[in-house]
Write a protein that holds these residues in place. Structure first.
Motif, short mmCIF file in Angstrom:
data_model
loop_
_atom_site.label_atom_id
_atom_site.label_comp_id
_atom_site.label_asym_id
_atom_site.label_seq_id
_atom_site.Cartn_x
_atom_site.Cartn_y
_atom_site.Cartn_z
N SER A 251 0.84 -1.20 0.00
CA SER A 251 0.00 0.00 0.00
C SER A 251 0.87 1.25 0.00
O SER A 251 2.05 1.21 0.36
N ARG A 252 0.27 2.37 -0.39
CA ARG A 252 0.99 3.65 -0.36
C ARG A 252 1.44 3.97 1.05
O ARG A 252 2.58 4.38 1.27
N ARG A 253 0.56 3.77 2.00
CA ARG A 253 0.90 4.09 3.39
C ARG A 253 2.08 3.25 3.87
O ARG A 253 3.00 3.76 4.52
N ASN A 254 2.10 1.96 3.49
CA ASN A 254 3.17 1.08 3.96
C ASN A 254 4.50 1.43 3.33
O ASN A 254 5.54 1.45 4.01
N ILE A 255 4.49 1.75 2.03
CA ILE A 255 5.77 2.04 1.38
C ILE A 255 6.33 3.37 1.87
O ILE A 255 7.56 3.51 2.03
N GLU A 256 5.47 4.34 2.14
CA GLU A 256 5.96 5.61 2.68
C GLU A 256 6.56 5.40 4.06
O GLU A 256 7.61 5.96 4.39
N ARG A 257 5.91 4.58 4.89
CA ARG A 257 6.41 4.31 6.24
C ARG A 257 7.77 3.61 6.17
O ARG A 257 8.72 3.97 6.88
N LYS A 258 7.89 2.62 5.29
CA LYS A 258 9.13 1.85 5.20
C LYS A 258 10.29 2.71 4.69
O LYS A 258 11.43 2.58 5.17
N PHE A 259 10.02 3.59 3.72
CA PHE A 259 11.08 4.47 3.22
C PHE A 259 11.58 5.39 4.33
O PHE A 259 12.79 5.61 4.48
N ARG A 260 10.66 5.94 5.11
CA ARG A 260 11.08 6.85 6.17
C ARG A 260 11.87 6.12 7.25
O ARG A 260 12.83 6.65 7.81
N GLU A 261 11.48 4.88 7.54
CA GLU A 261 12.20 4.09 8.53
C GLU A 261 13.61 3.74 8.04
O GLU A 261 14.57 3.76 8.82
N GLU A 262 13.72 3.39 6.76
CA GLU A 262 15.00 2.93 6.22
C GLU A 262 15.92 4.09 5.80
O GLU A 262 17.13 4.03 5.99
N LEU A 263 15.36 5.12 5.15
CA LEU A 263 16.17 6.15 4.52
C LEU A 263 15.93 7.56 5.05
O LEU A 263 16.63 8.49 4.67
N GLY A 264 14.92 7.71 5.88
CA GLY A 264 14.68 9.02 6.48
C GLY A 264 13.90 9.98 5.61
O GLY A 264 13.68 11.12 6.00
N VAL A 265 13.51 9.56 4.41
CA VAL A 265 12.71 10.40 3.51
C VAL A 265 11.63 9.53 2.87
O VAL A 265 11.75 8.30 2.83
N GLY A 266 10.61 10.18 2.34
CA GLY A 266 9.57 9.45 1.63
C GLY A 266 10.03 9.04 0.25
O GLY A 266 11.03 9.56 -0.28
#
Length: 345
Positions: A251-266
């Motif tokens: 989902s959009r929500r999940n991929i945005e959350r994972k990017f911020r957790e891993e890379l610090g940005v959306g």
């Protein structure tokens, strides 16, 4: 298949320089081998090849493996092409004067020369690339421009066919160039037969871009890694977050959350930053205009590209291009190293 037993075989002579690189050599010659015969029988029927060195000595590769037997340099008229496979570059190594003399002889005979990997360095040393377009790997671009300032190499494509001079970036691109020549002489079916046996889907054209040196450390999340791969493959176009999520199956929500957790940005900002980094690289290693680079990096217009570029790097694309031409760099084009955030304890 197009070629018949009456079709003259494609004849290639390989000049193997000291410490030549094995991958481009193997990709090129194996494409010929598989096109030469039915199945995997390896008879030199439709293609013929010879390995040559000065005096016919064994050819030592950069990985330590040796090719034997090799022939002394032969009459260029025996071949449709002479392919020069270059190797590890060390300015302190003695120039292979016998090979350089042979390349000049080949040029006088009118036989097309192919410089693969750093084989192009030998063509330049032989004085055979003046006024010619010259393809080189991004990895060797800086070394070539420093050593041969009168040559303007291209590092954003796989190979260049400039008539009787063909140059190739090396690596797996040598198989693409070999397939290109096989198709020219024997027909597309034989080229595709070789590539399919080599587990290559299709030949990439010479204009296909080289992969850029973008490195990501310790990106553990599978979804983020897959998304990064998709973004890298589409640097010239915008991919919405919704489309990116769909392609990786989340989902959009999940991929945005994972990017911020891993890379610090959306994902959207990450993709834009990556396209800007690609633009920075192109400014250093190609002769494309700022307008062309902005378009290639997926920006709507030059003003849009320049504004985001200044925000990211504190300077303009024009200033970077000027500094690169003068041999300096206000921004390091090899800073393309993005570390993942450390895992929380």
């Amino acid at each position: 298949m197009t070629a018949s037993p009456e079709t003259p075989p494609l004849s290639v002579g390989f000049v193997l320089l000291h410490r030549f690189t094995m991958m481009p050599f193997a990709g090129f010659v194996d494409c010929l081998r598989l096109a030469a015969d039915e199945g995997d029988r390896s008879r030199q029927l439709r293609c013929h090849w010879v390995f040559m060195t000065g005096g016919g000595r064994d050819a030592l590769s950069s990985c330590g493996a040796a090719i034997t037997p090799c022939s002394p340099f032969r009459d260029p008229a025996e071949f449709d092409y002479i392919v020069v496979i270059g190797g590890v570059q060390d300015e302190h190594d003695a120039v292979d004067e016998a090979a350089i003399g042979y390349l000049k002889r080949v040029a006088r005979a009118g036989v097309p020369l192919v410089g693969v990997c750093t084989g192009v360095f030998a063509l330049i040393q032989a004085g055979l690339m003046a006024g010619r377009r010259c393809c080189v790997s991004w990895y060797h671009h800086g070394d070539l421009t420093r050593r041969f300032p009168d040559i303007a190499p291209v590092a954003d494509r796989l190979f260049i066919d400039d008539g009787d001079r063909l140059t190739c970036a090396g690596g797996t691109a040598s198989a693409d160039l070999a397939a290109y020549l096989v198709e020219r002489h024997l027909g597309k079916a034989w080229a595709m037969k070789s590539l399919h046996i080599m587990l290559i889907d299709e030949a990439r054209p010479g204009s296909h871009p080289q992969p850029q040196p973008v490195i990501f450390d310790k990106v553990a999340d599978r979804v983020v890694r897959r998304a990064i791969g998709i973004i890298e493959q589409h640097l010239g176009q915008m991919i919405s977050v919704d489309e990116l999520a769909r392609r990786v199956g989340t989902s959009r929500r999940n991929i945005e959350r994972k990017f911020r957790e891993e890379l610090g940005v959306g994902p959207q900002k990450f993709a834009r930053d990556l396209r800007l980094r690609y633009g920075l690289w192109l400014l250093h290693y190609t002769a494309k205009s700022v307008t062309e680079i902005g378009e290639r990096c997926g920006f709507a217009d030059t003003a849009h590209f320049s504004r985001h570029f200044r925000d990211a790097f504190g300077t303009t694309p024009t200033a970077v291009r000027k500094a690169a031409g003068e041999g300096s760099a206000p921004v390091d084009p090899f800073f393309l190293h993005i570390e993942a955030r450390p895992a929380s304890s």
